[in-house]
Scaffold this motif. Structure first.
Motif, mmCIF file in Angstrom:
data_model
loop_
_atom_site.group_PDB
_atom_site.id
_atom_site.type_symbol
_atom_site.label_atom_id
_atom_site.label_comp_id
_atom_site.label_asym_id
_atom_site.label_seq_id
_atom_site.Cartn_x
_atom_site.Cartn_y
_atom_site.Cartn_z
ATOM 1 N N LEU A 102 31.320 76.577 -24.773
ATOM 2 C CA LEU A 102 30.136 76.236 -24.078
ATOM 3 C C LEU A 102 30.464 75.456 -22.748
ATOM 4 C CD1 LEU A 102 27.032 75.606 -24.174
ATOM 5 C CD2 LEU A 102 27.346 73.735 -25.363
ATOM 6 N N PRO A 103 29.682 75.978 -21.659
ATOM 7 C CA PRO A 103 29.894 75.283 -20.437
ATOM 8 C C PRO A 103 28.784 74.093 -20.549
ATOM 9 C CG PRO A 103 29.430 77.618 -20.025
ATOM 10 C CD PRO A 103 29.134 77.433 -21.549
ATOM 11 N N LEU A 104 29.388 73.031 -20.017
ATOM 12 C CA LEU A 104 28.426 71.959 -20.004
ATOM 13 C C LEU A 104 27.420 71.922 -18.993
ATOM 14 C CD1 LEU A 104 28.170 68.951 -20.921
ATOM 15 C CD2 LEU A 104 29.513 68.069 -18.847
ATOM 16 N N PRO A 105 27.482 72.660 -18.233
ATOM 17 C CA PRO A 105 26.045 72.618 -17.241
ATOM 18 C C PRO A 105 25.038 73.432 -17.873
ATOM 19 C CG PRO A 105 28.202 72.999 -15.790
ATOM 20 C CD PRO A 105 28.648 72.923 -17.145
ATOM 21 N N PHE A 106 25.359 74.563 -18.560
ATOM 22 C CA PHE A 106 24.647 75.360 -19.210
ATOM 23 C C PHE A 106 23.832 74.662 -20.477
ATOM 24 C CE2 PHE A 106 23.666 78.314 -22.934
ATOM 25 C CZ PHE A 106 22.782 79.332 -22.067
#
Length: 376
Positions: A102-106
């Motif tokens: 999971l990309p943090l910005p997403f």
């Protein structure tokens, strides 16, 4: 913050249920569960890394099942649709987090979008439920199903004509003249009415609302000229006071006498008022005045089960007492939310007046009127 959001959604759902919006209430309660479970699983995963896969995978499975309901609910409201779509993206974040991809910005973007939509939806639901109006728009229905009135509404339990139709007044007048009990609008709140010519109808009023027998019932007349024609032994001061408060939301208790029979009370004489006194009121409502002209004086008491709040709309009368009544004259929302102010005038010449019950007219205003009349 996530757990607070869950609480706000829970409160919004509760209020929606209180307003009989069962679908909207269920949707908000479901969002509350989803929001709270998301926060809980993230906290558990952070505190116990070994539980991460089990906790989040089970969370994803339960959320997927809940969306079957949510997508159905969302078709009735634009805001609910946006909330459902945002929650779907958030569930994708669940899955990516479970897979440790999971990309943090997403995640931040998804949580931000979901938070904004959810807080707006919850705030709108709270505001609209509290004030009973659409102060904050929730969007138009996205899916409507045409149904006939016969399919969607049960027939009313009694005759319910409209007040703006002459035929409606005639229907209720005919019912009252034959000894029926009907719900009628007044210039304050809705009331139960019975003809003073039918004592059995007045007795029925007591049974309908479980009213204690020791509580007297007042009478309504259409104008003071009716009272003058009956020639009651009323002092000039009391006449002057009545002329200043009628028509309106003030009821005057005066001494009872045989003059009431001249007024048209008839056989109901012993069932209205007490043995020595009676409250008389002239309502400031054209519809009711016309009805009284058709029936003669009416025995009146508030249209609510004894001890409960007053009815301020004909729908309240129908739902609460309609199955016990022969008819309800439908006139929409009442002008007031409380009943009339009751004034004891039996000793007006000796000691003045006494406020027995403060209602829609403040006691201070009543006393001002009396002092002005007395000084005059």
């Amino acid at each position: 913050l996530i757990l607070i959001g869950g609480f706000v959604q829970l409160l919004a759902g509760f209020l929606a249920f209180r307003k009989y919006d069962h679908l909207g209430g269920a949707a908000f309660l479901t969002f509350s569960a989803l929001w709270s479970s998301y926060g809980a699983t993230r906290i558990i995963a952070a505190a116990y890394p070994s539980w991460q896969n089990v906790t989040l995978t089970s969370g994803n499975a339960s959320h997927s099942l809940l969306f079957l309901f949510l997508f159905t609910a969302s078709t009735f409201n634009l805001v609910l649709l946006c909330m459902t779509l945002a929650m779907e993206l958030l569930t994708i974040s669940f899955l990516l987090f479970t897979l440790e991809n999971l990309p943090l910005p997403f995640e931040i973007v998804m949580l931000s979008i979901f938070s904004i939509i959810c807080f707006y939806g919850a705030t709108a639901s709270l505001a609209n439920s509290m004030f009973g109006k659409d102060l904050m728009m929730m969007g138009p229905p996205l899916l409507t199903v045409e149904r006939s009135q016969k399919d969607t509404e049960d027939p009313p339990p009694c005759i319910c004509p409209r007040s703006h139709c002459t035929s409606g007044l005639r229907i209720i007048a005919d019912l009252l003249n034959t000894g029926a009990v009907c719900g009628v609008p007044t210039d304050t709140v809705y009331a139960l009415a019975a003809s003073c010519k039918h004592p059995q109808a007045i007795e029925k009023v007591y049974r309908i609302k479980d009213r204690p027998q020791e509580k007297p019932i007042c009478i309504f007349i259409s104008n003071l000229d009716q009272l003058r024609a009956a020639a009651p032994p009323i002092s000039p001061l009391l006449w002057e006071f009545m002329e200043n408060v009628y028509p309106g939301g003030i009821g005057c208790i005066i001494k009872k006498g045989e003059w009431l029979k001249k007024l048209g009370v008839g056989a109901g004489y012993s069932r209205v008022g007490t043995q020595d006194s009676i409250m008389i009121r002239v309502p400031d409502l054209t519809v009711l005045v016309h009805l009284i002209d058709m029936t003669g004086p009416l025995a009146i008491t508030s249209a609510n089960p004894s001890g409960e709040v007053d009815s301020t709309h004909h729908d309240m009368v129908i739902s609460r007492l309609g199955h016990k009544l022969e008819g309800v004259l439908c006139d929409g929302e009442s002008d007031e939310v409380v009943a009339s102010t009751v004034v004891n005038c039996t000793k007006i010449d000796e000691s003045g007046i006494t406020i027995m019950r403060e209602g829609c007219i403040p006691a201070s205003k009543v006393m001002q009127i009396f002092e002005r009349v007395k000084n005059r």
